[in-house]
Motif scaffolding. Structure first.
Motif, PDB file in Angstrom:
ATOM      1  N   LEU A   2       0.836  -1.215   0.000  1.00 63.70           N
ATOM      2  CA  LEU A   2       0.000   0.000   0.000  1.00 63.70           C
ATOM      3  C   LEU A   2       0.860   1.251   0.000  1.00 63.70           C
ATOM      4  N   PRO A  61      -6.556  -5.514   9.051  1.00 65.11           N
ATOM      5  CA  PRO A  61      -6.125  -4.118   9.108  1.00 65.11           C
ATOM      6  C   PRO A  61      -6.439  -3.462  10.456  1.00 65.11           C
ATOM      7  N   ARG A  75     -11.606  -2.558   9.686  1.00 66.00           N
ATOM      8  CA  ARG A  75     -11.964  -2.194   8.314  1.00 66.00           C
ATOM      9  C   ARG A  75     -12.850  -3.240   7.655  1.00 66.00           C
ATOM     10  N   PHE A 129     -16.350  -4.447   5.714  1.00 63.25           N
ATOM     11  CA  PHE A 129     -17.253  -3.821   4.744  1.00 63.25           C
ATOM     12  C   PHE A 129     -18.592  -3.652   5.453  1.00 63.25           C
ATOM     13  N   ASP A 139     -21.498  -2.321   5.271  1.00 61.46           N
ATOM     14  CA  ASP A 139     -22.851  -2.528   4.772  1.00 61.46           C
ATOM     15  C   ASP A 139     -23.084  -3.923   4.205  1.00 61.46           C
ATOM     16  N   MET A 140     -22.030  -4.720   4.175  1.00 57.71           N
ATOM     17  CA  MET A 140     -22.219  -6.090   3.703  1.00 57.71           C
ATOM     18  C   MET A 140     -22.459  -6.981   4.925  1.00 57.71           C
ATOM     19  N   MET A 146     -15.625 -12.474   1.346  1.00 59.10           N
ATOM     20  CA  MET A 146     -14.726 -11.552   0.622  1.00 59.10           C
ATOM     21  C   MET A 146     -13.269 -11.947   0.837  1.00 59.10           C
ATOM     22  N   PHE A 197     -11.726 -13.957  -1.831  1.00 65.03           N
ATOM     23  CA  PHE A 197     -11.868 -13.344  -3.157  1.00 65.03           C
ATOM     24  C   PHE A 197     -10.858 -13.879  -4.157  1.00 65.03           C
ATOM     25  N   ARG A 227     -25.689  -7.081   9.326  1.00 66.46           N
ATOM     26  CA  ARG A 227     -24.749  -6.108   8.772  1.00 66.46           C
ATOM     27  C   ARG A 227     -23.481  -6.113   9.605  1.00 66.46           C
ATOM     28  N   ARG A 260     -12.090 -13.481   8.033  1.00 66.26           N
ATOM     29  CA  ARG A 260     -11.951 -12.998   6.661  1.00 66.26           C
ATOM     30  C   ARG A 260     -10.524 -13.208   6.163  1.00 66.26           C
ATOM     31  N   ALA A 266     -16.839  -7.324  -5.642  1.00 68.74           N
ATOM     32  CA  ALA A 266     -15.657  -6.463  -5.585  1.00 68.74           C
ATOM     33  C   ALA A 266     -16.079  -5.004  -5.648  1.00 68.74           C
ATOM     34  N   ARG A 291     -18.929  -3.707  -4.663  1.00 70.56           N
ATOM     35  CA  ARG A 291     -19.524  -3.300  -3.389  1.00 70.56           C
ATOM     36  C   ARG A 291     -18.472  -3.138  -2.311  1.00 70.56           C
ATOM     37  N   ALA A 292     -17.528  -4.092  -2.268  1.00 68.53           N
ATOM     38  CA  ALA A 292     -16.495  -4.002  -1.236  1.00 68.53           C
ATOM     39  C   ALA A 292     -15.651  -2.754  -1.442  1.00 68.53           C
ATOM     40  N   GLN A 307     -17.158   0.407  -0.274  1.00 68.35           N
ATOM     41  CA  GLN A 307     -17.240   0.636   1.169  1.00 68.35           C
ATOM     42  C   GLN A 307     -15.887   0.902   1.791  1.00 68.35           C
ATOM     43  N   ASP A 308     -14.867   0.235   1.311  1.00 68.37           N
ATOM     44  CA  ASP A 308     -13.530   0.463   1.858  1.00 68.37           C
ATOM     45  C   ASP A 308     -12.518   0.009   0.824  1.00 68.37           C
ATOM     46  N   ASP A 327      -9.238   0.453   0.444  1.00 69.60           N
ATOM     47  CA  ASP A 327      -7.997  -0.180   0.894  1.00 69.60           C
ATOM     48  C   ASP A 327      -8.234  -1.602   1.379  1.00 69.60           C
ATOM     49  N   ALA A 328      -9.298  -1.759   2.171  1.00 73.94           N
ATOM     50  CA  ALA A 328      -9.587  -3.097   2.677  1.00 73.94           C
ATOM     51  C   ALA A 328      -9.879  -4.046   1.521  1.00 73.94           C
ATOM     52  N   ALA A 329     -10.608  -3.558   0.510  1.00 74.79           N
ATOM     53  CA  ALA A 329     -10.908  -4.404  -0.631  1.00 74.79           C
ATOM     54  C   ALA A 329      -9.617  -4.831  -1.327  1.00 74.79           C
ATOM     55  N   ARG A 376     -26.612   4.499   6.548  1.00 79.49           N
ATOM     56  CA  ARG A 376     -25.220   4.739   6.169  1.00 79.49           C
ATOM     57  C   ARG A 376     -24.915   6.226   6.172  1.00 79.49           C
TER      58      ARG A 376
END
Lengths: 246, 607
Positions: free
Chosen positions: A58, A90, A94, A96, A98-99, A107, A110, A139, A155, B167, B169-170, B173-174, B176-178, B288
């Motif tokens: 990063l 992280p 961190r 997601f 809303d998921m 995820m 992935f 959520r 995760r 991907a 959606r993730a 939302q974030d 960096d996290a994605a 949100r």
């Protein structure tokens, strides 16, 4: 500065990092042995989190080398590095938000395409983190901090990583969850996953770590096995006193 | 024959069309926190590609839709790859400005290819209407509804069940996290731009068929409507964008039913301003939070300004002051007069956008207020022109500040949207308030510039007059900025929370900036009115707002000398190179793109 492991899984060698004009790392060298838990201690603004970001791609170092399993990570993007087998928990989780919890955990897989094995691993996570079973369709943002930490760890594990990097996994958690998280890190490690964690809470981190480094304003000032560092008066004065009082 | 049911059906159909634009905007905002001002241009491209397909290639309707979607998606991919991806690590204002530049370029390319004249876009559907309750509905209505609903379903399935959808959606939302999960954010961006462009293009096609007419002015309108719908639904919220669009369609349709067609857009922008002020996170933001705008000065490129020695400035002022005495042509003076007028506007905008960080996209409204005030005062009340211009400046300062003040609590992108909307509202009020502004006819026979009873008609005196006013305004502004006020302004721009923590009243300082800026812009508009002798509601349009912004960025945000240099460069260089008028906007768009990419701090640097 080697810590005894014959061939390190992860090695940072003479890394120098800058944010604009300001130098964050000065010839930073860190190794993580296979199957080890290595902890990076340090106060605020010592460059701990930036070290995590360097490993994950990063942030790019200005000079120095980062290798994982013998191959350089320099120039790779974060997704490429993740595909090499490094997962992350992280700072501040961190998730997601809303998921759903299930979607968050999935995820983590992935980078994988083996649907059936992913489904099996999801079940495995629910035995490792039984509390999450009832939360799967909730959520993720609605969970408590400790529960979110569980999701973040599940995760990370879902990618079947060879190493997990964790940024302050116990930060902001209740004492009950702190113990639980440390226990889980140990369990994860016993299954063969190497762990590199950044922590402010030195006494807790040294409980479970094999080796540790102490970072001060971008320089490694101390390193060695966790056991020796724990008894080192310098570490005790600088870190253990405060955190034990807390 | 027009029943309420008809207006409802019409509102929902138009809302469906807006939804296709707004959903794309929401997807893009979700992933990259960017309001894509080029979305309307893709809609325009879609309409014209559709025209080519229908009129020249004679493709059947399903094929036309697919063809438009594919070509528009390609355009979207190109925009993402070459316009925006290089700006990934740039300051946050950069991609926003880039999309504005891209929209200028695309619109002009379409205009140059197809000519600005409207064209008919036949729908290829039978012209029958079915009786439904008290209203009627036609095959095209059903087609639009069908396309809208099936796009929404497809999008839902994509986001819910496909890996790339996860991907997206993730990442929204974030980011960096994605990335830490292995998501390739570039691919996500590509997917989102492709989808947004395909939807936008099809929307343009359907609108063209619905009204059986397409023209190049569609682009900006579509962007504005899409942005309104998206913000009403909550920026980045995809289902919210659909609901916001339908709501917007209904509000417009009922508004037209009650007040008449020329009010259509007024309702759209009033809805936007009301939502921005009362619920800046959108109507459906219960669960949100709207994504936070940056807290610190990352919005504007920081840099070290170029120092210009005082003697050099004095020499430059002296040279320009004696220029009319030299054997220069009328044409050169005329060009420079335009540059001085634009310079005043740029002074105003560089203060508001650069120094205090409120990137206004509706600055032309201040020109219009000043121009109308000055013109009407001198024409109907016989106020001497000099006084009328000053009154125009004061009116612009007062009215501009009052209009913008409800938006003082907004930040970053939202300020830009609010100012854009306020600019449109001003122009629409001018259009509709016929008893005062004379509506669409405009005001003609405005008396020429005069000072103490002497008419300034020959270009030399007009030149001296506008040059002097601009220099005085520039000196005042420089003086203002070197006082503690300037420091407070910049503190608010760089970190408004910290500034407030130190006891600065944000509202007071923002008001001061808008009062001063409004005055300069109003004076510029006032002079322009007397110079042109005819103005209407379109004299001072969004294009001028964007031109002023380009000037300000060219010179360096917040930079007083830069604003003037930028104005001279942008007005003068096309003249020097004798660039035909129809290519100018294209050139401005390209200049904006190049600047953002290679020198975001402008020629002289931001201050």
């Amino acid at each position: 500065m080697t810590t005894g492991a014959p061939e390190p899984l992860l090695a940072l060698t003479n890394v120098n990092t800058f944010y604009g004009q300001a130098q964050v790392h000065f010839d930073l060298s860190i190794t993580v042995g296979r199957g080890h838990i290595v902890c990076l201690l340090g106060g605020n603004a010592s460059g701990k989190s930036t070290t995590m970001k360097i490993i994950l791609g990063l942030v790019k170092p200005r000079s120095g080398e980062v290798t994982f399993d013998g191959a350089s990570l320099i120039g790779l993007t974060t997704p490429q590095i993740v595909r090499r087998g490094i997962a992350s928990v992280p700072e501040a989780r961190r998730l997601f938000a809303d998921m759903s919890v299930r979607e968050n955990i999935l995820m983590g897989a992935f980078v994988r395409n083996d649907r059936e094995a992913i489904a099996r691993d999801l079940d495995k996570m629910l035995t490792l983190f039984p509390k999450l079973g009832q939360r799967l369709s909730q959520r993720a943002g609605s969970l408590s901090g400790g529960e979110q930490q569980m999701v973040a760890m599940a995760r990370a594990l879902m990618s079947r990583p060879r190493m997990i990097v964790m940024d302050e996994p116990t930060m902001g958690l209740s004492p009950l969850y702190v113990d639980r998280v440390l226990e889980l890190i140990r369990t994860i490690n016993q299954e063969g996953v190497s762990v590199f964690m950044v922590e402010q809470n030195a006494s807790l981190a040294l409980e479970i770590a094999h080796e540790a480094y102490v970072l001060q304003t971008g320089k490694i000032v101390l390193s060695g096995s966790a056991r020796t560092l724990k008894d080192d008066p310098r570490v005790r004065d600088a870190y253990l006193g405060g955190s034990e009082a807390a | 024959m027009s029943s309420w049911l008809d207006y409802t059906i019409n509102g929902l159909i138009v809302g469906n069309v807006y939804a296709l634009v707004a959903v794309g905007l929401a997807l893009i905002f979700g992933v990259s926190r960017l309001i894509n001002f080029a979305q309307g241009s893709i809609y325009l491209v879609g309409a014209y590609i559709g025209w080519v397909a229908v009129v020249q290639l004679h493709t059947p309707l399903p094929l036309t839709i697919i063809f438009v979607a594919v070509v528009a998606a390609l355009v979207g991919l190109i925009i993402e790859r070459f316009g925006l991806r290089p700006l990934q690590n740039s300051v946050r204002i950069a991609p926003l400005l880039a999309t504005i530049g891209i929209s200028f370029v695309l619109d002009q390319l379409v205009m140059l290819t197809f000519s600005p004249n409207p064209r008919a876009l036949p729908s290829q559907l039978p012209d029958v209407r079915f009786q439904v309750g008290g209203g009627t509905i036609g095959p095209l209505d059903l087609l639009i509804a069908g396309v809208g609903i099936s796009s929404a379903l497809l999008l839902f399935v994509f986001l819910r069940y496909s890996k790339l959808g996860w991907a997206v959606r993730a990442a929204s939302q974030d980011r960096d996290a994605a990335m830490q999960m292995g998501v390739d954010v570039n691919r996500v961006n590509q997917a989102v731009f492709g989808i947004a462009a395909a939807l936008g293009g099809v929307s343009g096609l359907l609108v063209g068929m619905y009204y059986n007419q397409i023209d190049t002015a569609m682009s900006l309108q579509a962007t504005l409507k899409g942005v309104v719908a998206e913000v009403v639904g909550g920026a980045g919220n995809v289902p919210g964008a659909v609901v916001g669009s339908l709501l917007l369609g209904l509000v417009e349709s009922y508004g037209v039913a009650v007040f008449g067609t020329s009010y259509r857009n007024l309702f759209a922008f009033l809805l936007l301003v009301v939502v921005l002020v009362l619920r800046p996170n959108g109507l459906f933001a219960s669960a949100r939070q709207a994504p936070p705008e940056p807290l610190t000065g990352t919005f504007i490129a920081p840099s070290r300004p170029v120092r210009i020695p005082r003697w050099a400035l004095l020499v430059a002022v002296a040279v320009f002051a004696i220029l009319p005495l030299l054997p220069v042509s009328f044409y050169v003076l005329q060009t420079l007069i335009n540059a001085w007028l634009l310079g005043m506007l740029a002074l105003s905008l560089t203060l508001v956008a650069g120094t205090i960080g409120q990137v206004s996209l509706g600055h032309a409204a201040l020109l219009a207020i000043g121009a109308y005030t000055s013109a009407l005062l001198s024409l109907t009340l016989s106020v001497p022109v000099g006084l009328a211009i000053i009154a125009g400046g004061l009116m612009s300062a007062a009215l501009g500040t009052i209009l913008i003040s409800p938006s003082f609590r907004l930040r970053g992108h939202y300020v830009s949207i609010a100012t854009l909307a306020i600019g449109e509202i001003v122009s629409l009020v001018i259009l509709n308030w016929e008893s005062v502004t004379r509506g669409p006819i405009g005001i003609s026979g405005i008396p020429p510039l005069s000072l103490f009873g002497y008419d300034l008609i020959d270009p030399k005196s007009v030149y001296w007059f506008s040059f002097t006013v601009m220099v005085v305004l520039a000196l005042l502004q420089a003086r203002l900025l070197s006082s503690h006020l300037g420091r407070s302004f910049r503190a608010i721009r760089d970190d408004d929370i910290a500034a407030r923590a130190y006891g600065l009243s944000l509202n007071r300082y923002k008001s001061l900036a808008f009062i001063f800026g409004g005055f300069a812009a109003g004076v510029s508009g006032g002079i322009a009115a007397h110079l042109y002798s005819y103005i209407n509601h379109e004299t001072f349009n969004t294009q001028q707002s964007i031109l002023a912004l380009t000037v300000v960025i060219l010179g360096g945000l917040g930079n007083v000398v830069g604003a003037v240099v930028g104005a001279v460069a942008l007005v003068g260089l096309p003249e020097v190179f004798r660039i035909a008028a129809e290519y100018r906007i294209l050139i401005y768009g390209i200049v904006l793109l190049l600047l953002v990419r290679f020198r975001p701090q402008g020629l002289l640097g931001t201050i």
